[in-house]
Design a protein around this motif. Structure first.
Motif, PDB file in Angstrom:
ATOM      1  N   GLY A  15      63.524  -4.080  49.982  1.00  0.00           N
ATOM      2  CA  GLY A  15      64.142  -4.931  50.990  1.00  0.00           C
ATOM      3  C   GLY A  15      63.419  -6.250  51.136  1.00  0.00           C
ATOM      4  O   GLY A  15      64.057  -7.324  51.172  1.00  0.00           O
ATOM      5  N   ARG A  16      62.091  -6.209  51.225  1.00  0.00           N
ATOM      6  CA  ARG A  16      61.310  -7.439  51.352  1.00  0.00           C
ATOM      7  C   ARG A  16      61.434  -8.299  50.095  1.00  0.00           C
ATOM      8  O   ARG A  16      61.615  -9.519  50.179  1.00  0.00           O
ATOM      9  CB  ARG A  16      59.841  -7.110  51.621  1.00  0.00           C
ATOM     10  CG  ARG A  16      58.974  -8.357  51.788  1.00  0.00           C
ATOM     11  CD  ARG A  16      57.500  -8.016  51.905  1.00  0.00           C
ATOM     12  NE  ARG A  16      56.696  -9.214  51.994  1.00  0.00           N
ATOM     13  CZ  ARG A  16      56.304  -9.784  53.122  1.00  0.00           C
ATOM     14  NH1 ARG A  16      56.649  -9.249  54.280  1.00  0.00           N
ATOM     15  NH2 ARG A  16      55.580 -10.887  53.103  1.00  0.00           N
ATOM     16  N   ALA A  17      61.322  -7.660  48.927  1.00  0.00           N
ATOM     17  CA  ALA A  17      61.421  -8.410  47.674  1.00  0.00           C
ATOM     18  C   ALA A  17      62.777  -9.080  47.543  1.00  0.00           C
ATOM     19  O   ALA A  17      62.887 -10.210  47.064  1.00  0.00           O
ATOM     20  CB  ALA A  17      61.163  -7.473  46.491  1.00  0.00           C
ATOM     21  N   LEU A  18      63.820  -8.405  47.994  1.00  0.00           N
ATOM     22  CA  LEU A  18      65.155  -8.985  47.920  1.00  0.00           C
ATOM     23  C   LEU A  18      65.313 -10.126  48.919  1.00  0.00           C
ATOM     24  O   LEU A  18      65.967 -11.141  48.620  1.00  0.00           O
ATOM     25  CB  LEU A  18      66.194  -7.901  48.175  1.00  0.00           C
ATOM     26  CG  LEU A  18      67.646  -8.221  47.836  1.00  0.00           C
ATOM     27  CD1 LEU A  18      67.792  -8.708  46.399  1.00  0.00           C
ATOM     28  CD2 LEU A  18      68.523  -6.996  48.079  1.00  0.00           C
ATOM     29  N   ALA A  19      64.696  -9.994  50.099  1.00  0.00           N
ATOM     30  CA  ALA A  19      64.731 -11.080  51.076  1.00  0.00           C
ATOM     31  C   ALA A  19      64.086 -12.339  50.496  1.00  0.00           C
ATOM     32  O   ALA A  19      64.613 -13.448  50.641  1.00  0.00           O
ATOM     33  CB  ALA A  19      64.017 -10.660  52.362  1.00  0.00           C
ATOM     34  N   VAL A  20      62.954 -12.171  49.840  1.00  0.00           N
ATOM     35  CA  VAL A  20      62.269 -13.306  49.221  1.00  0.00           C
ATOM     36  C   VAL A  20      63.131 -13.915  48.114  1.00  0.00           C
ATOM     37  O   VAL A  20      63.271 -15.139  48.018  1.00  0.00           O
ATOM     38  CB  VAL A  20      60.898 -12.874  48.678  1.00  0.00           C
ATOM     39  CG1 VAL A  20      60.281 -13.974  47.811  1.00  0.00           C
ATOM     40  CG2 VAL A  20      59.955 -12.510  49.825  1.00  0.00           C
ATOM     41  N   ARG A  21      63.705 -13.053  47.268  1.00  0.00           N
ATOM     42  CA  ARG A  21      64.502 -13.559  46.145  1.00  0.00           C
ATOM     43  C   ARG A  21      65.726 -14.332  46.639  1.00  0.00           C
ATOM     44  O   ARG A  21      66.077 -15.382  46.100  1.00  0.00           O
ATOM     45  CB  ARG A  21      64.944 -12.397  45.250  1.00  0.00           C
ATOM     46  CG  ARG A  21      65.719 -12.866  44.006  1.00  0.00           C
ATOM     47  CD  ARG A  21      64.820 -13.717  43.137  1.00  0.00           C
ATOM     48  NE  ARG A  21      65.528 -14.294  42.000  1.00  0.00           N
ATOM     49  CZ  ARG A  21      66.151 -15.470  42.016  1.00  0.00           C
ATOM     50  NH1 ARG A  21      66.209 -16.178  43.151  1.00  0.00           N
ATOM     51  NH2 ARG A  21      66.720 -15.942  40.921  1.00  0.00           N
ATOM     52  N   LEU A  22      66.378 -13.827  47.665  1.00  0.00           N
ATOM     53  CA  LEU A  22      67.556 -14.509  48.196  1.00  0.00           C
ATOM     54  C   LEU A  22      67.174 -15.779  48.950  1.00  0.00           C
ATOM     55  O   LEU A  22      67.919 -16.764  48.943  1.00  0.00           O
ATOM     56  CB  LEU A  22      68.343 -13.560  49.086  1.00  0.00           C
ATOM     57  CG  LEU A  22      69.096 -12.468  48.309  1.00  0.00           C
ATOM     58  CD1 LEU A  22      69.520 -11.339  49.231  1.00  0.00           C
ATOM     59  CD2 LEU A  22      70.308 -13.054  47.595  1.00  0.00           C
ATOM     60  N   ALA A  23      66.005 -15.770  49.580  1.00  0.00           N
ATOM     61  CA  ALA A  23      65.513 -16.996  50.213  1.00  0.00           C
ATOM     62  C   ALA A  23      65.293 -18.070  49.160  1.00  0.00           C
ATOM     63  O   ALA A  23      65.600 -19.250  49.383  1.00  0.00           O
ATOM     64  CB  ALA A  23      64.229 -16.711  50.973  1.00  0.00           C
TER      65      ALA A  23
END
Length: 281
Positions: free
Chosen positions: A26-34
């Motif tokens: 979840g965190r890694a995806l938040a960073v990638r989408l940011a």
């Protein structure tokens, strides 16, 4: 893995809600989408972790992010969180149903409350988030991304409640995909393999208490960042099913067509059993 951070503008200014967004995939995806320009709404139970992630996204990725304390098992709390997100950003384009909990205990040693908690988070959490966000997603012709598991199509020993919750997700969202046909909404089920996350650190045992589990004897483990990159790429292509399992096609084919071979060859390893063990370690 090389990441083409600015290769696409598909998610630029899009509003993405991620449940269980403060750790792991979840965190890694938040960073990638940011990095891709998205505006984030992150649901999690930990206030400090939420504040830290929102600050990180602002400082390092110049991203707008809203962190909301929310137990996805609580339908009213989810409805309120979605309302706040819509008020802040005007709507939701993408929902990532990522929040989850696991356990490790035999069926006979697992209290009913463990089954109820696992289903409340893994299955009903996705139901609550999807029901609340769906009107906005339909209006924006957006996407629903669901984090399932290789156990969604291949069973793992000592995780009967977890396996059941993932099978339930497939039944729900494959049906929803058909019901939304023609609406412009994409539903993507994601089945990661073994990933280096903290999920097992908060695993439930049979009596419902939390106990960190020892590392599994499972071979190659993916990083959350590589899984997030694969999910991002799949979302760009609006995929329906994304299987990222370390054993991918072998587990799917053997479990479906050669169950006895699967039970003998792959099931012990996938369940974390060493060759010399009589049960999962």
């Amino acid at each position: 893995m090389h990441r083409k951070v600015f290769a696409s503008k598909v998610f630029d200014r899009k509003v993405v809600m991620i449940s269980g967004g403060c750790a792991g995939i979840g965190r890694a995806l938040a960073v990638r989408l940011a990095q891709a320009g998205a505006r984030l709404v992150i649901l999690d139970l930990q206030r400090e972790a939420l504040d830290s992630l929102v600050q990180h996204l602002a400082d390092h990725h110049n991203a707008e992010a809203l962190g909301l304390c929310c137990d996805v098992a609580d339908a009213e709390a989810v409805t309120a969180a979605v309302a706040l997100a819509v008020e802040r950003f005007g709507g939701i384009d993408v929902l990532v149903n990522n929040a989850g909990v696991t356990h490790r205990s035999s069926f006979t040693d697992t209290d009913l409350g463990v089954f109820q908690r696992v289903m409340a988070v893994n299955y009903f959490g996705a139901v609550h988030c999807t029901q609340a966000a769906l009107p906005s997603i339909i209006a924006r012709r957006g996407q629903i991304i669901v984090l399932s598991s290789l156990s969604g199509f291949a069973p793992l020993l000592y995780r009967s409640a977890y396996n059941a919750s993932k099978h339930a997700l497939h039944g729900l969202f494959e049906t929803l995909r058909y019901e939304l046909k023609g609406s412009g909404v994409n539903v993507m089920l994601v089945c990661p393999g073994f990933t280096a996350t903290d999920l097992r650190k908060n695993a439930l045992v049979g009596d419902g208490s939390v106990a960190a589990q020892p590392p599994l004897a499972m071979g190659k483990v993916a990083s959350p960042q590589d899984v997030a990159e694969a999910i991002y790429s799949g979302a760009l292509k609006r995929r329906r099913l994304l299987v990222l399992s370390n054993v991918d096609w072998r587990a799917r084919v053997l479990a479906r067509f050669f169950p006895r071979v699967f039970e003998r060859v792959l099931l012990p390893r996938l369940s974390g059993m060493k060759p010399s063990e009589g049960e999962a370690g």
